[in-house]
Design a protein around this motif. Structure first.
Motif, PDB file in Angstrom:
ATOM      1  N   VAL A 255       0.864  -1.181   0.000  1.00  0.00           N
ATOM      2  CA  VAL A 255       0.000   0.000   0.000  1.00  0.00           C
ATOM      3  C   VAL A 255       0.896   1.225   0.000  1.00  0.00           C
ATOM      4  O   VAL A 255       1.864   1.307   0.761  1.00  0.00           O
ATOM      5  CB  VAL A 255      -0.920   0.023   1.243  1.00  0.00           C
ATOM      6  N   MET A 256       0.568   2.191  -0.877  1.00  0.00           N
ATOM      7  CA  MET A 256       1.348   3.427  -0.949  1.00  0.00           C
ATOM      8  C   MET A 256       0.393   4.559  -1.323  1.00  0.00           C
ATOM      9  O   MET A 256      -0.074   4.629  -2.455  1.00  0.00           O
ATOM     10  CB  MET A 256       2.463   3.282  -1.989  1.00  0.00           C
ATOM     11  N   GLU A 257       0.059   5.408  -0.346  1.00  0.00           N
ATOM     12  CA  GLU A 257      -0.902   6.474  -0.602  1.00  0.00           C
ATOM     13  C   GLU A 257      -0.572   7.715   0.229  1.00  0.00           C
ATOM     14  O   GLU A 257       0.229   7.653   1.172  1.00  0.00           O
ATOM     15  CB  GLU A 257      -2.324   6.000  -0.298  1.00  0.00           C
ATOM     16  N   PHE A 258      -1.191   8.841  -0.137  1.00  0.00           N
ATOM     17  CA  PHE A 258      -0.954  10.112   0.547  1.00  0.00           C
ATOM     18  C   PHE A 258      -2.294  10.690   1.037  1.00  0.00           C
ATOM     19  O   PHE A 258      -3.318  10.532   0.374  1.00  0.00           O
ATOM     20  CB  PHE A 258      -0.286  11.116  -0.398  1.00  0.00           C
ATOM     21  N   GLU A 259      -2.253  11.342   2.199  1.00  0.00           N
ATOM     22  CA  GLU A 259      -3.434  11.993   2.761  1.00  0.00           C
ATOM     23  C   GLU A 259      -3.100  13.449   3.060  1.00  0.00           C
ATOM     24  O   GLU A 259      -2.052  13.749   3.635  1.00  0.00           O
ATOM     25  CB  GLU A 259      -3.881  11.303   4.049  1.00  0.00           C
ATOM     26  N   ASP A 260      -4.001  14.358   2.652  1.00  0.00           N
ATOM     27  CA  ASP A 260      -3.859  15.771   3.000  1.00  0.00           C
ATOM     28  C   ASP A 260      -4.555  16.019   4.333  1.00  0.00           C
ATOM     29  O   ASP A 260      -5.693  15.576   4.541  1.00  0.00           O
ATOM     30  CB  ASP A 260      -4.483  16.650   1.909  1.00  0.00           C
ATOM     31  N   MET A 261      -3.892  16.739   5.226  1.00  0.00           N
ATOM     32  CA  MET A 261      -4.439  17.013   6.553  1.00  0.00           C
ATOM     33  C   MET A 261      -4.868  18.488   6.632  1.00  0.00           C
ATOM     34  O   MET A 261      -4.133  19.383   6.177  1.00  0.00           O
ATOM     35  CB  MET A 261      -3.410  16.696   7.631  1.00  0.00           C
ATOM     36  N   PHE A 262      -6.057  18.726   7.222  1.00  0.00           N
ATOM     37  CA  PHE A 262      -6.598  20.086   7.345  1.00  0.00           C
ATOM     38  C   PHE A 262      -7.101  20.319   8.763  1.00  0.00           C
ATOM     39  O   PHE A 262      -7.467  19.371   9.476  1.00  0.00           O
ATOM     40  CB  PHE A 262      -7.759  20.291   6.362  1.00  0.00           C
ATOM     41  N   ASP A 263      -7.124  21.608   9.176  1.00  0.00           N
ATOM     42  CA  ASP A 263      -7.698  21.951  10.476  1.00  0.00           C
ATOM     43  C   ASP A 263      -9.199  22.200  10.306  1.00  0.00           C
ATOM     44  O   ASP A 263      -9.767  22.029   9.225  1.00  0.00           O
ATOM     45  CB  ASP A 263      -6.985  23.162  11.081  1.00  0.00           C
TER      46      ASP A 263
END
Length: 389
Positions: A364-372
């Motif tokens: 598994v290789m994925e990216f997540e954007d984090m927000f407030d």
């Protein structure tokens, strides 16, 4: 070399004359280099330099590449101790060249051994095929066995084709893996990284910050040695991978005005000395976090790696940064005149796929954007799940 230079000199120096009588050039070379090292530790720098240069001359003349590499390393230490940093850097570069030469020679020997092994297997296969053909000739003399002979020939041909196809598949797969490893190594040791790192260290020297210059020069040389050493191995321990990443981040940190706060959080059940993963597999993700997330961030920079075993038979990595986020990074990239295409993550995906294919598992290789809560970017999280044997 057991941190007893005086004792070492007492043992080595008397043996040089005897070795000269016997004409043992290798022993004389190593004795002079080791004597030079011991004299450097004892701060007898003129004698140390004389012995090291003499040993280096013999090593180069007789193609003792490992000894020459060691001599350059000790000369770098000697000139560093004398404050002659340009000479120290020059000898360190020469040591690097010899290290690469040694690695190339080992690769050539390995390739030659593979060729010989393949030729032997090919000859054995040809001998076996000739024996089968002789049997077929005998069978053809018997009319009552014509049908069986015909079926046997078909089976042999089919088996040969399958064997050739399988062998070709294996060779293509090995070639692909080798090319991926070579491309990955080139991307990790690209000229921009080497130049910028050395340039940053040079600024410390120019600004007379000797302690910082020596500290980062040692870190840089250790990183290069580690990358070259790990490039010979298909897999390394998780502990070795994390140590290499710490070196890499230390070198990248000197190119920022603010320090990168780096932290690794490992689940207690994970034994980093037993788990093996492909070498330098985390570097592209960390490089991506630093140069696309943290490099344009103002204020404190954080980079954390969480390591766990959430999935049975696999190990999970979460690389989290508090950078500007992928959307903002893409906007900055689009506004640049020069757009360099990164291939590090693509190569890493192919390496992981090959690694997982050998043990019949998926990665598994994925990216997540984090927000407030105000939908402002907090950074990026890269998630990598690698199967383990």
């Amino acid at each position: 070399k057991q941190n007893k230079p005086k004792e070492g000199l007492k043992r080595i120096l008397p043996t040089i004359a005897e070795a000269e009588k016997l004409g043992d050039k290798y022993y004389i070379t190593m004795a002079k280099i080791n004597s030079g090292w011991a004299l450097s530790i004892l701060k007898d720098y003129p004698s140390a330099e004389e012995n090291l240069l003499s040993g280096l001359q013999m090593a180069v003349a007789n193609n003792f590449n490992s000894s020459a590499s060691e001599a350059y390393s000790h000369l770098a230490f000697l000139y560093e101790s004398l404050g002659e940093f340009p000479k120290a850097l020059e000898n360190l570069k020469k040591k690097q060249l010899f290290s690469e030469k040694i690695l190339n020679e080992e690769n050539l020997r390995y390739t030659a051994e593979l060729i010989v092994k393949y030729d032997n297997e090919k000859k054995e296969s040809q001998i076996t095929l000739l024996e089968k053909e002789n049997e077929i000739v005998k069978y053809k003399l018997q009319e009552n066995q014509k049908i069986m002979i015909f079926a046997g020939i078909l089976l042999l041909l089919l088996g040969g084709l399958l064997l050739i196809w399988y062998r070709k598949y294996q060779l293509n797969n090995e070639k692909k893996v080798l090319m991926l490893e070579q491309q990955m190594m080139r991307s990790q040791m690209n000229p921009h990284f080497l130049f910028n790192s050395l340039n940053s260290i040079k600024l410390y020297i120019i600004n007379n910050e000797k302690e910082n210059a020596v500290y980062y020069l040692n870190k840089f040389s250790k990183l290069i040695r580690t990358i070259l050493s790990n490039s010979r191995e298909k897999e390394i321990t998780l502990k070795e991978e994390l140590e290499t990443m710490e070196l890499y981040i230390n070198i990248e940190s000197i190119r920022f005005s603010e320090k990168i706060n780096y932290e690794v959080i490992i689940e207690e059940s994970i034994n980093t000395q037993q788990i093996k993963i492909p070498s330098m597999i985390l570097q592209p993700f960390i490089e991506n976090a630093i140069w696309h997330g943290l490099s344009n961030k103002v204020g404190d920079k954080f980079l954390k790696i969480y390591i766990s075993s959430k999935v049975k038979g696999s190990i999970s990595f979460e690389i989290v940064d508090n950078g500007i986020g992928r959307q903002k990074a893409q906007e900055i990239k689009e506004n640049k005149v020069s757009k360099q295409k990164s291939i590090g993550l693509k190569l890493t995906k192919e390496r992981l796929d090959n690694f997982a294919k050998n043990i019949n598992k998926e990665i598994v290789m994925e990216f997540e954007d984090m927000f407030d809560k105000n939908n402002e970017p907090l950074g990026t999280k890269a998630i990598i799940v690698i199967p383990i044997k």
